[in-house]
Design an enzyme around this catalytic site. Structure first.
Site, PDB file in Angstrom:
ATOM      1  N   ARG A 146     -13.259  11.797   3.940  1.00 54.76           N
ATOM      2  CA  ARG A 146     -12.138  12.677   4.708  1.00 54.76           C
ATOM      3  C   ARG A 146     -11.887  13.449   3.747  1.00 54.76           C
ATOM      4  NH1 ARG A 146      -8.196   8.095   5.549  1.00 54.76           N
ATOM      5  NH2 ARG A 146      -6.713   9.640   5.142  1.00 54.76           N
TER       6      ARG A 146
ATOM      7  N   SER B 154      -6.949   4.162   8.491  1.00 54.01           N
ATOM      8  CA  SER B 154      -7.358   3.446   7.675  1.00 54.01           C
ATOM      9  C   SER B 154      -6.675   2.236   6.438  1.00 54.01           C
ATOM     10  CB  SER B 154      -7.546   4.672   6.587  1.00 54.01           C
ATOM     11  OG  SER B 154      -7.849   4.634   4.806  1.00 54.01           O
TER      12      SER B 154
ATOM     13  N   LYS C  52      -7.355  -1.715   6.294  1.00 52.33           N
ATOM     14  CA  LYS C  52      -7.496  -2.149   4.844  1.00 52.33           C
ATOM     15  C   LYS C  52      -7.089  -3.901   4.577  1.00 52.33           C
ATOM     16  CE  LYS C  52      -7.765   1.773   1.952  1.00 52.33           C
ATOM     17  NZ  LYS C  52      -8.147   2.850   2.450  1.00 52.33           N
TER      18      LYS C  52
ATOM     19  N   ASP D 236     -13.918   1.963   7.239  1.00 52.29           N
ATOM     20  CA  ASP D 236     -12.962   3.132   6.098  1.00 52.29           C
ATOM     21  C   ASP D 236     -14.049   4.172   4.951  1.00 52.29           C
ATOM     22  OD1 ASP D 236     -10.687   3.649   5.755  1.00 52.29           O
ATOM     23  OD2 ASP D 236     -10.660   2.537   3.626  1.00 52.29           O
TER      24      ASP D 236
ATOM     25  N   HIS E 178       0.941  -1.274  -0.326  1.00 51.46           N
ATOM     26  CA  HIS E 178      -0.042   0.199   0.524  1.00 51.46           C
ATOM     27  C   HIS E 178       1.216   0.998  -0.415  1.00 51.46           C
ATOM     28  CE1 HIS E 178      -3.562   2.068   0.337  1.00 51.46           C
ATOM     29  NE2 HIS E 178      -3.295   2.972   1.643  1.00 51.46           N
TER      30      HIS E 178
END
Length: 418
Positions: free
Chosen positions: A168, A183, A187, A161, A82
């Site tokens: 956001r 977040s 995930k 999320d 990520h």
């Protein structure tokens, strides 16, 4: 317990209890608390921060709002990566097929664009007919068969999320460390991979503006992952100028395909090879980094990663013809060149300016309901250390919208020329 008391408590810089965090996460997920109250709480969190304990509790509450993938039926090692986001950050679209071609499994859940940064799911959806939503069984079967699947967040996986992420994006609360960490880690834990690698970016075009803050965020995410029972690794990378040359959804996919063909920009290629080598090391495929890096490089330049990309696109319903025919992507109505009015050497290309301009051209969202123009964006013709003359093209813009002088000037001002 009520949401107003929780908002006021955080506004007064007081820590929230585990029960209070679970209350607002569950209430918002179930539509029992409205957007405007959660927006106020998110702003209070951004302004007054959260402790490490609060961040762990927030991550756990978000994770527990939905189902967690069980990847135990997939033979071999499952990895996930990520990025904290940046301008032109298209790493996953190159890295995922490269990792799979190297013999590892990548079962990945990705997000959409957030602020001035692009999202992998939006980019993949610029491929005609590409499906980013798969059933759990299809997701698992695809990884078992070809070693790769990249999907968006399902309704059942970390739904808290999914809602907070969209809010956001449009409330100015993107760049909060606890909100970013919770977040991302929620995930990644929900995706079920055994090895998680984070690409934490810093600089003008990233949410963390300097290396010190990026390191702090990386350490926070590693801490939260450890507290919730998962090993997390991180690489810190520079986002003071865009990654690669293309910014915008289909434009970035085209650059990824060129990279998989062995013709990609050096910064993007180097980053993908580095993260792939890290995965191979952590999976115990090699004992030394140099060996892992050389192997990944060989896979990339042999064309095996490109072949895996074709398998991946076909498996998720996309038109594989785009690999050899870029005209199959949605085409923009207009294109405009940004012309240099100075002579000299480029010292810097401000990523944030470029990201904002790509969004204004239609390549990103200004509100959570905006529809992205998949063809919109910017392709840089010059980057740091390049020599330019008056009249040279610095960048080309693509859009279906009216092109304003304001955008022209903003892109021109993004280039620092000495």
């Amino acid at each position: 317990m009520n949401i107003i008391d929780i908002i006021e408590k955080k506004a007064k810089k007081k820590p929230l209890s585990k029960e209070e965090i679970e209350f607002f996460v569950n209430g918002y997920t179930k539509n029992e608390i409205p957007d405007y109250q959660i927006s106020a709480l998110l702003m209070a969190i951004k302004l007054n921060n959260m402790s490490n304990r609060e961040t762990v509790d927030l991550t756990r509450a978000m994770l527990n709002s939905g189902v967690v993938n069980d990847l135990s039926s997939i033979p071999g090692v499952c990895v996930d990566k990520h990025s904290t986001g940046g301008v032109g950050d298209k790493t996953t679209i190159v890295l995922a097929p490269l990792v799979a071609a190297c013999g590892l499994n990548i079962a990945k859940m990705s997000g959409r664009g957030l602020g001035h940064t692009g999202g992998t799911i939006d980019k993949l959806e610029s491929i005609p007919n590409f499906k980013t939503q798969l059933s759990q069984q299809k997701f698992l079967n695809q990884v078992k068969k070809i070693g790769i699947a990249v999907i968006g967040q399902s309704k059942n996986m970390v739904p808290a999320d999914k809602k907070l992420y969209a809010l956001r994006d449009v409330t100015g609360t993107v760049d909060s460390m606890p909100l970013i960490a919770s977040s991302i880690i929620s995930k990644k834990l929900a995706s079920g991979a055994s090895i998680i690698e984070l690409d934490v970016k810093y600089g003008d075009g990233a949410f963390m503006k300097n290396k010190k803050d990026a390191t702090k965020l990386a350490n926070l995410m590693i801490y939260v992952g450890k507290k919730l029972g998962r090993k997390v690794r991180a690489v810190i990378s520079d986002m003071n100028e865009p990654l690669g040359y293309a910014i915008g959804n289909s434009l970035e996919v085209i650059e990824c395909i060129e990279t998989l063909k062995g013709h990609g920009p050096k910064d993007l290629t180097d980053l993908c090879l580095h993260i792939c080598a890290e995965f191979l090391l952590e999976a115990k495929k090699f004992r030394k980094y140099e060996q892992a890096h050389e192997y990944a490089k060989g896979i990339l330049y042999s064309g095996k990663a490109l072949d895996k990309f074709k398998e991946f696109v076909k498996a998720q319903g996309g038109n594989v013809g785009i690999v050899d025919n870029y005209s199959l992507f949605k085409q923009p109505k207009y294109s405009f060149d940004i012309i240099s009015n100075k002579k000299g050497t480029i010292k810097n290309v401000k990523a944030l300016n470029i990201g904002h301009c790509s969004m204004l051209l239609g390549g990103g969202r200004m509100t959570k309901d905006d529809v992205i123009d998949m063809s919109a964006g910017i392709v840089l013709k010059k980057k740091n250390n390049d020599v330019v003359n008056v009249g040279d093209v610095l960048a080309t813009c693509y859009t279906d919208k009216y092109f304003s002088q304001e955008i022209n000037d903003a892109i021109l001002n993004a280039f620092t020329i000495n």
